[in-house]
Design a protein around this motif. Structure first.
Motif, short mmCIF file in Angstrom:
data_model
loop_
_atom_site.label_atom_id
_atom_site.label_comp_id
_atom_site.label_asym_id
_atom_site.label_seq_id
_atom_site.Cartn_x
_atom_site.Cartn_y
_atom_site.Cartn_z
N CYS A 1 0.84 -1.19 0.00
CA CYS A 1 0.00 0.00 0.00
C CYS A 1 0.87 1.24 0.00
N GLY A 2 0.47 2.25 -0.77
CA GLY A 2 1.29 3.45 -0.91
C GLY A 2 1.51 4.22 0.37
N HIS A 3 0.73 3.95 1.41
CA HIS A 3 0.88 4.66 2.67
C HIS A 3 1.50 3.78 3.76
N MET A 4 2.10 2.67 3.34
CA MET A 4 2.89 1.83 4.23
C MET A 4 4.37 2.11 4.03
N SER A 5 5.17 1.72 5.01
CA SER A 5 6.62 1.85 4.88
C SER A 5 7.21 0.60 4.23
N GLY A 6 8.48 0.69 3.85
CA GLY A 6 9.17 -0.48 3.31
C GLY A 6 8.97 -0.71 1.83
N LYS A 7 8.62 0.33 1.07
CA LYS A 7 8.41 0.18 -0.37
C LYS A 7 9.75 0.21 -1.11
N ALA A 8 9.78 -0.40 -2.29
CA ALA A 8 10.95 -0.36 -3.18
C ALA A 8 10.46 -0.10 -4.59
N LEU A 9 11.29 0.56 -5.40
CA LEU A 9 10.87 0.98 -6.74
C LEU A 9 11.66 0.28 -7.83
N VAL A 10 11.00 0.10 -8.99
CA VAL A 10 11.72 -0.28 -10.18
C VAL A 10 12.37 0.98 -10.76
N GLY A 11 13.26 0.82 -11.71
CA GLY A 11 13.90 1.97 -12.34
C GLY A 11 12.91 2.80 -13.16
N THR A 12 13.24 4.06 -13.34
CA THR A 12 12.37 4.95 -14.10
C THR A 12 12.14 4.44 -15.51
N GLU A 13 13.20 3.99 -16.17
CA GLU A 13 13.07 3.52 -17.54
C GLU A 13 12.24 2.26 -17.62
N GLU A 14 12.38 1.38 -16.62
CA GLU A 14 11.56 0.17 -16.63
C GLU A 14 10.08 0.52 -16.53
N MET A 15 9.75 1.44 -15.62
CA MET A 15 8.35 1.82 -15.48
C MET A 15 7.85 2.56 -16.72
N ARG B 1 -0.81 9.14 4.97
CA ARG B 1 0.28 10.08 5.23
C ARG B 1 0.07 11.46 4.62
N THR B 2 -0.82 11.57 3.66
CA THR B 2 -1.04 12.84 2.99
C THR B 2 -2.05 13.68 3.76
N PRO B 3 -1.79 14.98 3.93
CA PRO B 3 -2.74 15.81 4.67
C PRO B 3 -4.09 15.86 3.97
N PRO B 4 -5.18 15.87 4.74
CA PRO B 4 -6.53 15.83 4.16
C PRO B 4 -6.98 17.22 3.70
N LEU B 5 -6.68 17.56 2.46
CA LEU B 5 -7.05 18.87 1.94
C LEU B 5 -8.53 18.91 1.59
#
Length: 295
Positions: A127-141, A222-226
């Protein structure tokens, strides 16, 4: 309402029309067909199929990449069949490399969704609001986005490219990635989980004119509720409220079960009656069809 004998509307063209409007399109989250029908009946113009809620409702587990693409597509198909409004569906990472993305896009398109969301996390994702994320490279995405654009048979299918870079490598990298994904063919850009209003404003300002933007009003995230007014001022095209329906259902079920356990009878005050509920899920239409087609 998604009637059994529907009128054959064009939800993808409708979604593009809504996204081009002067105010953000508001898409509450749905985790199953029933919650999607409730979103539509409440008067909203689009439904967002939440991966978080899909995982919780199907297997009772957290959103950490446990569901397969086939399970997600099946849920998307049921949701899209239950409503007439456009459905935007979470497609996680595309469930593999660019070749897998081709098949993922085609399966979601066959399922009837109007838009899909792909993200740049390593699989298994979180989930995007959990910790412990890892990313693929920009070019791969970027290659996955190009594959998604090439795979769609209906050019109106909306492709949303999400980057989770803010939590991993910072806002600068998130902006760089978003620009690359727009160049690769994404229709909307989704910068996930900025943690301050200043960062939200920066994302909106620096990506203005690059592609329309998505704001994730993640309930408790994690994002403020605008406010919706502020998001309108910042120029967001789509605002999703992914898990409020799931949290509300959880609270309601807990309260009912607690009353049943402590009092010996379920507390029914405020709940729809049996008749109201059967109307909600379309029993009058079924009755009419039975009479229409009776031998």
């Amino acid at each position: 309402m998604g009637d059994l004998l529907g009128a054959g509307r064009a939800p993808r063209a409708r979604l593009r029309e809504l996204l081009a409007g002067p105010a953000p399109l508001v898409a509450p989250g749905a985790y199953d067909a029933l919650s999607a029908r409730l979103v539509e009946q409440a008067g909203f113009d689009a439904v967002y199929m939440t991966g978080f809620g899909t995982t919780a409702s199907l297997i009772g587990r957290p959103d950490v990449g446990l569901l397969s693409g086939a399970e997600m597509v099946d849920n998307a198909r049921r949701i899209a069949a239950a409503v007439d409004v456009p459905v935007i569906a979470d497609a996680d990472t595309g469930y593999g490399n660019a070749l897998n993305v081709v098949r993922t896009v085609q399966l979601y398109e066959q399922a009837g969704v109007a838009g899909i969301q792909l993200e740049d996390q390593v699989m298994p994702k979180k989930c995007g609001h959990m910790s412990g994320k890892a990313l693929v490279g920009t070019e791969e995405m970027a290659g996955k986005v190009r594959a998604a654009a090439a795979a769609r048979r209906d050019p109106d299918l909306v492709l949303i490219a999400r980057t989770d870079a803010v939590a991993v490598s910072g806002v600068d990298d998130a902006l760089e990635r978003a620009r690359a994904y727009a160049e690769a063919g994404a229709d909307l850009l989704f910068v996930e989980a900025p943690t301050t209003e200043a960062d939200v404003e920066r994302v909106a300002g620096e990506l203005a004119g690059v592609a329309p933007l998505v704001f994730n009003w993640a309930e408790g995230g994690r994002t403020p509720p605008l406010s919706l007014q502020r998001m309108t001022e910042l120029g967001f095209a789509l605002v999703i409220y992914p898990i409020g329906t799931l949290l509300a259902a959880t609270a309601g079920i807990r309260a009912l079960l607690d009353g049943l356990r402590t009092e010996g009878v379920p507390p029914l005050d405020g709940l729809p009656t049996f008749g109201e509920f059967t109307d909600l899920v379309g029993l009058p239409e079924v009755t009419d069809l039975e009479q229409r087609f009776a031998g």
